[in-house]
Design a protein around this motif. Structure first.
Motif, mmCIF file in Angstrom:
data_model
loop_
_atom_site.group_PDB
_atom_site.id
_atom_site.type_symbol
_atom_site.label_atom_id
_atom_site.label_comp_id
_atom_site.label_asym_id
_atom_site.label_seq_id
_atom_site.Cartn_x
_atom_site.Cartn_y
_atom_site.Cartn_z
ATOM 1 N N GLY A 1 0.812 -1.214 0.000
ATOM 2 C CA GLY A 1 0.000 0.000 0.000
ATOM 3 C C GLY A 1 0.842 1.259 0.000
ATOM 4 O O GLY A 1 0.581 2.207 -0.745
ATOM 5 N N ILE A 2 1.889 1.279 0.830
ATOM 6 C CA ILE A 2 2.744 2.471 0.892
ATOM 7 C C ILE A 2 3.484 2.671 -0.429
ATOM 8 O O ILE A 2 3.631 3.799 -0.914
ATOM 9 N N SER A 3 3.965 1.586 -1.046
ATOM 10 C CA SER A 3 4.698 1.729 -2.308
ATOM 11 C C SER A 3 3.797 2.264 -3.417
ATOM 12 O O SER A 3 4.223 3.099 -4.227
ATOM 13 N N VAL B 1 12.056 11.889 -7.615
ATOM 14 C CA VAL B 1 12.166 10.452 -7.875
ATOM 15 C C VAL B 1 13.147 9.802 -6.902
ATOM 16 O O VAL B 1 12.876 8.731 -6.336
ATOM 17 N N VAL B 2 14.281 10.440 -6.668
ATOM 18 C CA VAL B 2 15.280 9.886 -5.750
ATOM 19 C C VAL B 2 14.733 9.822 -4.322
ATOM 20 O O VAL B 2 14.944 8.830 -3.600
ATOM 21 N N LEU B 3 14.015 10.855 -3.895
ATOM 22 C CA LEU B 3 13.422 10.829 -2.555
ATOM 23 C C LEU B 3 12.416 9.691 -2.433
ATOM 24 O O LEU B 3 12.360 8.995 -1.405
ATOM 25 N N GLY B 4 11.613 9.504 -3.466
ATOM 26 C CA GLY B 4 10.656 8.402 -3.444
ATOM 27 C C GLY B 4 11.349 7.056 -3.382
ATOM 28 O O GLY B 4 10.945 6.159 -2.617
ATOM 29 N N LEU C 1 1.009 4.400 -12.748
ATOM 30 C CA LEU C 1 0.121 3.994 -13.847
ATOM 31 C C LEU C 1 -1.320 4.416 -13.567
ATOM 32 O O LEU C 1 -2.053 4.823 -14.486
ATOM 33 N N LEU C 2 -1.737 4.337 -12.317
ATOM 34 C CA LEU C 2 -3.091 4.791 -11.958
ATOM 35 C C LEU C 2 -3.216 6.300 -12.127
ATOM 36 O O LEU C 2 -4.292 6.799 -12.499
ATOM 37 N N VAL C 3 -2.149 7.041 -11.881
ATOM 38 C CA VAL C 3 -2.176 8.484 -12.123
ATOM 39 C C VAL C 3 -2.291 8.769 -13.619
ATOM 40 O O VAL C 3 -3.014 9.672 -14.041
ATOM 41 N N ILE C 4 -1.603 7.990 -14.433
ATOM 42 C CA ILE C 4 -1.725 8.139 -15.886
ATOM 43 C C ILE C 4 -3.168 7.903 -16.313
ATOM 44 O O ILE C 4 -3.720 8.644 -17.140
ATOM 45 N N ALA C 5 -3.791 6.862 -15.755
ATOM 46 C CA ALA C 5 -5.189 6.587 -16.083
ATOM 47 C C ALA C 5 -6.102 7.709 -15.606
ATOM 48 O O ALA C 5 -7.049 8.099 -16.303
ATOM 49 N N GLY C 6 -5.821 8.250 -14.415
ATOM 50 C CA GLY C 6 -6.640 9.342 -13.909
ATOM 51 C C GLY C 6 -6.520 10.602 -14.750
ATOM 52 O O GLY C 6 -7.442 11.429 -14.784
ATOM 53 N N HIS C 7 -5.391 10.771 -15.438
ATOM 54 C CA HIS C 7 -5.176 11.921 -16.310
ATOM 55 C C HIS C 7 -5.571 11.614 -17.756
ATOM 56 O O HIS C 7 -5.070 12.244 -18.694
ATOM 57 N N VAL D 1 2.325 9.593 -5.608
ATOM 58 C CA VAL D 1 2.805 10.911 -5.196
ATOM 59 C C VAL D 1 3.935 11.383 -6.108
ATOM 60 O O VAL D 1 3.983 12.558 -6.512
ATOM 61 N N ILE D 2 4.853 10.483 -6.456
ATOM 62 C CA ILE D 2 5.951 10.855 -7.368
ATOM 63 C C ILE D 2 5.388 11.344 -8.695
ATOM 64 O O ILE D 2 5.811 12.386 -9.229
#
Length: 832
Positions: free
Chosen positions: A383-385, A444-447, A474-480, A391-392
């Motif tokens: 879930g966290i990943s 990206v590095v922080l993530g 990928l879910l963010v891509i779908a949401g956009h 978020v990234i």
């Protein structure tokens, strides 16, 4: 029902596979049927059959280019160790990936073409529907083959799925290479020859390149974007399954399948979310309309994982994928031991983990890793990943959105500085683009750092978490989904300026989300490559063993791999830039010819499809053959460094050039709105030239780098068995170097083909002309300023300069009481 209940992986996996496949098929059917049912104005001038034919022609060129390099690549896969059945399956899956990429691009054309005939007021309502159908179909075309492969191959599906993803990535790379030259030729024609030289409106029908610009926009934001989405989705799903099964057993399949199915559902839900909002707040409306489904989709996957997965690591179903025994010699002493027999001892050792760490050396590191893994909470980590990945993606898109928005500092600074000339305006955009790239890489590095902490530093576990972070992206891509095609629909003449600006900004931001998701899909493959190298037998000599196993930073082999990765990324971009220069220059000459008295007034760019096949040969060959050259030439130990450099370098260059292009492109709109001199000013001329520069950088590097990195990473992961087997099975070292030399010869041959793109004739010395072709002539109205014969050529040049200066002073003082205006100097006077 017997088919479900007797499924070897469990009936829940069977139901999941059937459900995801059904969702994917529904999405594909809707994408094919719904656009044809839309109401259209059949008499609309935008509904031009030639546009569809040209898009189909470009798609054919992309397919031919992809097959020309993809077919030899899948034949090479037959040499990778394994049973003949598995070899054939891998090659067949790669061919399927190439075909699926072509189908994805074709379906995007079917979705976008009907929107061309919509009235301006209908375009706003069509944003969500068109984008959702295209993105859902693109995601489904990746999901359905993955579900079918898992159904039939089960635990052995990992490597074939990587081959399938490699095929989709190769087609995406070919489509981007083809589209990049269309972009550059169109902008060179419309902006340089049409708008800058002849002061034609860059979007007017009398500008010969305007139609080509609209065609290039549709190609870039439709077929090419759809191929990108399919490739990224296939890579994320394949990496999640291939790496996940080795760590999370059957549950390692469930999470990617659920993520892929939810991504398709989220894209379909977007189709019913209205993209209207308050007039004048289009940016906020598009952003909010994309953010809500993105967050809901990520939240749904997190909740499902929390409810579905067991809370203890020992509760995972290892036996169903053949992992019911420990086989690591360090753990078992060389004999396989059932998990149930060692698990009580592992649980007791967890209380003494700190003491074990102080006593553990590198040779027994796997003991500590195993103990650490057994202490995790699988659903919590998954879930966290997923949340970290979402978020990234959202954060990086916001950074790009800021850089691309013409209301913000980067675009304003570039437009303002263009008033001093093109070079300084370009420097401003490149500087702000570099800052954006640095910020994106920092996020990206922080993530990745967060995932490293969550995974307790265990390499394979961290790789799995990175793959699942790719699911969040990928879910963010779908949401956009709505914004992926928004610019193709609304960024054209007839649309309101605020809506055009908003969709253009959203388009640049969504491209960055795709690039980040591709990187998150490629990075887990580093673990697969590294583990294959570490698990291989020792070499026959000290040199061979070092080249095979020495992956430390102090190793010359590892450093050479990093250098080779950087070289590959640079050569891919520079080879495209050189071809782009030639094709763009030829387009300018064609446009000038079309605008001469008696010219056609239109530019068809008829030879472009043929030229792009030559121009794309080098970058595709480098992406496919460089792993072979590095693996056999430098040694397998160089491959992890090579992959890391390619993936990270591609992300940096892609974001940098894309951000610079978005800023330079926004500068045109700022100046044409009346600021910094307005149309016809020095700033406008500089902005037009800079926009072509930005197009070249973005098209030749920004859009190409990440698909190339994704393709080379996937092919390396699929072929790693060959790179580690030949040095240990008695194969002659000279044969391996011979293979590397053949790969190098193939790359050089491809570079020669790319270099054969014709050089346009820009020379002034033409025997049968009294004056140089397309030369700027001295205004005869200024002849009374000077008299006398020309003594020599130098005197003639001085007088021409003086006449131009006099004309500029006269024009500048006219209507201003003699006061010179530096910002609104006439382009006509300085071009005589």
């Amino acid at each position: 029902m017997d088919l479900i209940t007797s499924f070897p992986l469990g009936d829940d996996i069977a139901w999941t596979l059937l459900a995801t496949a059904l969702i994917g098929v529904v999405a594909i059917v809707l994408g094919a049927v719904m656009p044809r049912r839309a109401r259209r104005d059949e008499d609309s001038p935008e509904l031009d059959e030639e546009v569809g034919q040209r898009l189909g022609s470009l798609l054919s060129a992309s397919a031919a280019t992809a097959l020309s390099i993809g077919v030899p690549a899948l034949l090479l896969l037959l040499l990778v160790p394994g049973s003949m059945d598995m070899r054939l399956i891998r090659s067949g899956m790669m061919l399927a990936g190439l075909l699926v990429g072509a189908v994805s691009s074709w379906s995007a054309i079917g979705v976008l073409l009907p929107t061309l005939a919509l009235e301006p007021e209908e375009r706003r309502r069509a944003l969500a529907r068109a984008g959702a159908l295209m993105v859902a179909a693109a995601l489904a075309l990746a999901l359905v083959p993955v579900a079918i492969a898992v159904w039939f191959l089960q635990a052995d599906a990992g490597t074939p799925l990587l081959a399938f993803a490699a095929g989709t990535a190769l087609f995406a790379l070919a489509a981007r290479a083809t589209g990049s030259f269309t972009d550059i030729a169109a902008d060179s024609s419309a902006l340089l020859a049409g708008a800058d030289e002849n002061e034609l409106d860059r979007e007017a029908d009398d500008n010969p390149g305007a139609q080509a610009v609209r065609l290039a926009s549709l190609q870039r934001r439709g077929p090419s974007r759809s191929a990108d989405i399919t490739a990224v989705a296939a890579a994320v799903l394949a990496a999640g399954i291939a790496v996940g099964v080795a760590v999370l057993a059957v549950e390692g399949m469930i999470v990617p399948l659920l993520g892929g199915g939810m991504a398709v559902l989220v894209a379909l839900i977007v189709s019913v979310i209205p993209q209207l909002g308050t007039e004048g707040r289009e940016h906020e409306t598009l952003r909010l309309g994309a953010l809500i489904p993105s967050v809901l989709g990520a939240g749904a996957l997190i909740a499902t994982a929390m409810l579905w997965l067991p809370t203890e690591y020992k509760g995972l179903r290892f036996a169903k994928v053949g992992l019911d025994q420990f086989t690591d010699p360090v753990l078992t002493g060389g004999q396989p031991v059932p998990r149930a027999q060692l698990e009580p001892q592992i649980e007791q050792a967890q209380a003494q983990l700190a003491q074990l760490l102080s006593q553990t050396d590198d040779a027994s590191r796997s003991i500590v890793d195993t103990i650490a893994i057994y202490g995790i909470n699988p659903p919590l980590l998954v879930g966290i990943s997923v949340a970290v990945g979402a978020v990234i993606a959202i954060a990086t898109q916001l950074l790009m959105s800021y850089a691309a928005d013409r209301r913000n500092t980067p675009a304003l600074a570039g437009a303002r500085t263009s008033r001093t000339g093109g070079a300084l305006g370009a420097l401003s955009a490149l500087g702000s683009g570099g800052t954006t790239a640095a910020l994106v890489l920092t996020v990206v590095v922080l993530g990745l750092g967060c995932l490293e902490v969550l995974g307790a530093g265990v390499g394979m576990l961290v790789s799995v978490l990175v793959a699942y972070a790719g699911l969040g992206a990928l879910l963010v891509i779908a949401g956009h989904a709505a914004v992926h095609t928004a610019a193709a629909i609304a960024d054209r003449p007839g649309s309101e300026t605020p809506l055009r600006d908003a969709t253009r900004t959203a388009d640049a931001a969504s491209a960055t989300g795709l690039q980040v998701a591709a990187v998150l899909g490629a990075l887990p493959l580093l673990a697969a490559v590294t583990n294959a190298i570490r698990g291989s037998a020792r070499g026959a000599s000290v040199w061979e063993d070092t080249a095979l196993h020495d992956m430390t930073p102090a190793s010359v082999t590892a450093v050479g791999g990093v250098a080779a990765g950087l070289v590959a990324v640079l050569f891919i971009g520079t080879s495209l830039l050189e071809s782009a220069r030639r094709i763009g220059a030829a387009a300018v000459l064609d446009t000038r010819t079309a605008l001469l008295d008696g010219g056609s007034g239109r530019v068809h760019l008829g030879e472009l499809e043929t030229l792009t096949r030559k121009a794309a040969a080098a970058p595709l060959a480098i992406a496919v053959l460089m792993p072979v050259l590095v693996g056999f030439g430098l040694g397998a130990a160089a491959l992890p460094g090579y992959l890391a450099a390619v993936v990270v370098g591609a992300l940096v260059l892609a974001v940098w050039t894309s951000a610079a292009d978005a800023s330079l492109r926004s500068g045109i709109g700022i100046i044409e709105s009346g600021r910094y001199g307005g149309r016809g000013s020095w700033a406008h001329s500089a902005a037009l030239g800079n926009a072509v520069l930005g197009t070249g950088l973005r098209a030749a590097i920004g859009q190409i780098a990440v698909p190339a990195a994704l393709a080379t990473a996937l092919l390396t992961a699929v072929g790693i068995g060959t790179f580690v087997a030949l040095p240990t099975d008695g194969t002659s070292i000279y044969l391996r170097w011979g293979i590397a030399l053949l790969a190098l010869a193939a790359v050089v041959s491809a570079a020669i083909v790319t270099a054969s793109v014709p050089e346009p004739d820009l020379e002034d010395a033409i025997d049968d002309l009294d004056e140089p072709l397309f030369a700027r002539k001295v205004d005869e109205r200024e002849d009374d300023l000077f008299s006398g014969a020309w003594d020599d050529e130098d005197d003639r040049e001085e007088v021409v300069v003086a006449r131009r200066a006099a004309a500029e002073r006269k024009k500048a003082s006219k209507g201003t009481g003699g006061k010179r205006s530096a910002s609104k100097g006439s382009k006509g006077s300085r071009r005589r």
